[in-house]
Design a protein around this motif. Structure first.
Motif, PDB file in Angstrom:
ATOM      1  N   GLN A  11      -2.263   6.445   6.535  1.00 41.15           N
ATOM      2  CA  GLN A  11      -2.546   5.978   5.177  1.00 41.15           C
ATOM      3  C   GLN A  11      -1.814   4.665   4.895  1.00 41.15           C
ATOM      4  O   GLN A  11      -2.398   3.720   4.353  1.00 41.15           O
ATOM      5  CB  GLN A  11      -2.108   7.049   4.179  1.00 41.15           C
ATOM      6  CG  GLN A  11      -2.368   6.688   2.731  1.00 41.15           C
ATOM      7  CD  GLN A  11      -1.835   7.739   1.772  1.00 41.15           C
ATOM      8  OE1 GLN A  11      -1.384   8.805   2.174  1.00 41.15           O
ATOM      9  NE2 GLN A  11      -1.866   7.425   0.490  1.00 41.15           N
ATOM     10  N   VAL A  12      -0.548   4.588   5.276  1.00 42.25           N
ATOM     11  CA  VAL A  12       0.260   3.388   5.024  1.00 42.25           C
ATOM     12  C   VAL A  12      -0.251   2.202   5.833  1.00 42.25           C
ATOM     13  O   VAL A  12      -0.197   1.055   5.376  1.00 42.25           O
ATOM     14  CB  VAL A  12       1.752   3.665   5.328  1.00 42.25           C
ATOM     15  CG1 VAL A  12       2.589   2.405   5.266  1.00 42.25           C
ATOM     16  CG2 VAL A  12       2.301   4.722   4.366  1.00 42.25           C
ATOM     17  N   SER A  16      -6.048  -1.198   2.856  1.00 47.34           N
ATOM     18  CA  SER A  16      -6.217  -0.984   1.416  1.00 47.34           C
ATOM     19  C   SER A  16      -5.077  -0.171   0.794  1.00 47.34           C
ATOM     20  O   SER A  16      -5.141   0.172  -0.390  1.00 47.34           O
ATOM     21  CB  SER A  16      -7.541  -0.254   1.166  1.00 47.34           C
ATOM     22  OG  SER A  16      -7.523   1.011   1.817  1.00 47.34           O
ATOM     23  N   PHE A  17      -4.042   0.115   1.571  1.00 46.53           N
ATOM     24  CA  PHE A  17      -2.943   0.952   1.067  1.00 46.53           C
ATOM     25  C   PHE A  17      -2.271   0.316  -0.136  1.00 46.53           C
ATOM     26  O   PHE A  17      -1.902  -0.855  -0.132  1.00 46.53           O
ATOM     27  CB  PHE A  17      -1.905   1.198   2.155  1.00 46.53           C
ATOM     28  CG  PHE A  17      -0.686   1.944   1.671  1.00 46.53           C
ATOM     29  CD1 PHE A  17      -0.768   3.286   1.331  1.00 46.53           C
ATOM     30  CD2 PHE A  17       0.540   1.306   1.536  1.00 46.53           C
ATOM     31  CE1 PHE A  17       0.348   3.976   0.881  1.00 46.53           C
ATOM     32  CE2 PHE A  17       1.658   1.988   1.093  1.00 46.53           C
ATOM     33  CZ  PHE A  17       1.570   3.333   0.760  1.00 46.53           C
ATOM     34  N   CYS A  18      -2.116   1.121  -1.175  1.00 40.54           N
ATOM     35  CA  CYS A  18      -1.385   0.712  -2.378  1.00 40.54           C
ATOM     36  C   CYS A  18      -0.372   1.814  -2.657  1.00 40.54           C
ATOM     37  O   CYS A  18      -0.759   2.954  -2.908  1.00 40.54           O
ATOM     38  CB  CYS A  18      -2.348   0.541  -3.556  1.00 40.54           C
ATOM     39  SG  CYS A  18      -1.511   0.006  -5.055  1.00 40.54           S
ATOM     40  N   PRO A  19       0.925   1.527  -2.584  1.00 42.51           N
ATOM     41  CA  PRO A  19       1.927   2.588  -2.746  1.00 42.51           C
ATOM     42  C   PRO A  19       1.902   3.205  -4.135  1.00 42.51           C
ATOM     43  O   PRO A  19       1.719   2.514  -5.136  1.00 42.51           O
ATOM     44  CB  PRO A  19       3.254   1.884  -2.483  1.00 42.51           C
ATOM     45  CG  PRO A  19       2.972   0.440  -2.688  1.00 42.51           C
ATOM     46  CD  PRO A  19       1.530   0.216  -2.379  1.00 42.51           C
ATOM     47  N   SER A  20       2.090   4.511  -4.165  1.00 38.42           N
ATOM     48  CA  SER A  20       2.184   5.237  -5.430  1.00 38.42           C
ATOM     49  C   SER A  20       3.623   5.191  -5.928  1.00 38.42           C
ATOM     50  O   SER A  20       4.528   4.727  -5.221  1.00 38.42           O
ATOM     51  CB  SER A  20       1.771   6.701  -5.219  1.00 38.42           C
ATOM     52  OG  SER A  20       2.736   7.368  -4.421  1.00 38.42           O
ATOM     53  N   ASP A  23       5.678   7.057  -3.496  1.00 34.17           N
ATOM     54  CA  ASP A  23       5.951   6.262  -2.302  1.00 34.17           C
ATOM     55  C   ASP A  23       7.137   5.320  -2.529  1.00 34.17           C
ATOM     56  O   ASP A  23       8.025   5.205  -1.689  1.00 34.17           O
ATOM     57  CB  ASP A  23       4.726   5.424  -1.906  1.00 34.17           C
ATOM     58  CG  ASP A  23       3.548   6.260  -1.449  1.00 34.17           C
ATOM     59  OD1 ASP A  23       3.761   7.388  -0.952  1.00 34.17           O
ATOM     60  OD2 ASP A  23       2.404   5.784  -1.598  1.00 34.17           O
ATOM     61  N   VAL A  24       7.125   4.670  -3.657  1.00 36.22           N
ATOM     62  CA  VAL A  24       8.192   3.714  -3.971  1.00 36.22           C
ATOM     63  C   VAL A  24       9.539   4.416  -4.084  1.00 36.22           C
ATOM     64  O   VAL A  24      10.563   3.895  -3.630  1.00 36.22           O
ATOM     65  CB  VAL A  24       7.859   2.925  -5.260  1.00 36.22           C
ATOM     66  CG1 VAL A  24       9.039   2.074  -5.700  1.00 36.22           C
ATOM     67  CG2 VAL A  24       6.623   2.073  -5.046  1.00 36.22           C
TER      68      VAL A  24
END
Length: 138
Positions: A11-12, A16-20, A23-24
């Motif tokens: 996923q990472v 197109s990965f955008c951290p949630s 995740d942060v």
């Protein structure tokens, strides 16, 4: 943490990965020096100083204490590091260093209020599970 992100490596790695938010919160950057952040909380100006916790960073703490205003110390301790040695001295466990440092902080008159936050509770549980499951009770 490594364990968190290794489980999400596909996923990472996706373009197109955008951290949630979660995740942060699993990311970590070692603090060096003093990081000063100013913000408004409920229309009240708040200034937060993030100071490094390693021994060589502690001498910088005194420069951010302002006894003329309400000062609150926030002590952040990692439970997950309870059985790890210090970066600077491998003869000392981090839990012992944190305990001693917290004791010094609570006896300091410059901080009328102190909050303590424990991080890495998940790592603490996982390490304790491993430690206790491998021991035999006789």
């Amino acid at each position: 943490s490594f364990e968190y992100f290794i489980d999400k490596v596909d996923q990472v790695a996706a373009p197109s990965f955008c951290p949630s938010f979660v995740d942060v919160t699993h990311c970590r950057v070692r603090t060096t020096g003093v990081v000063d952040t100013r913000m408004m909380v409920n229309s009240v100006p708040v200034e937060v100083f993030d100071v490094g916790g390693t021994r060589n960073e502690r001498k910088k703490w005194i420069h951010v204490i302002d006894t003329s205003i309400d000062t609150v110390a926030v002590f952040v301790a990692s439970l997950g590091d309870f059985n790890w040695q210090l970066f600077e001295n491998t003869d000392v466990l981090r839990i012992n260093e944190n305990t001693e440092l917290f004791q010094q902080l609570i006896t300091c008159r410059d901080f009328p209020m102190i909050h303590i936050f424990f991080t890495k509770v998940d790592a603490f549980r996982a390490r304790n599970q491993t430690c206790f499951s491998t021991r035999r009770v006789v």
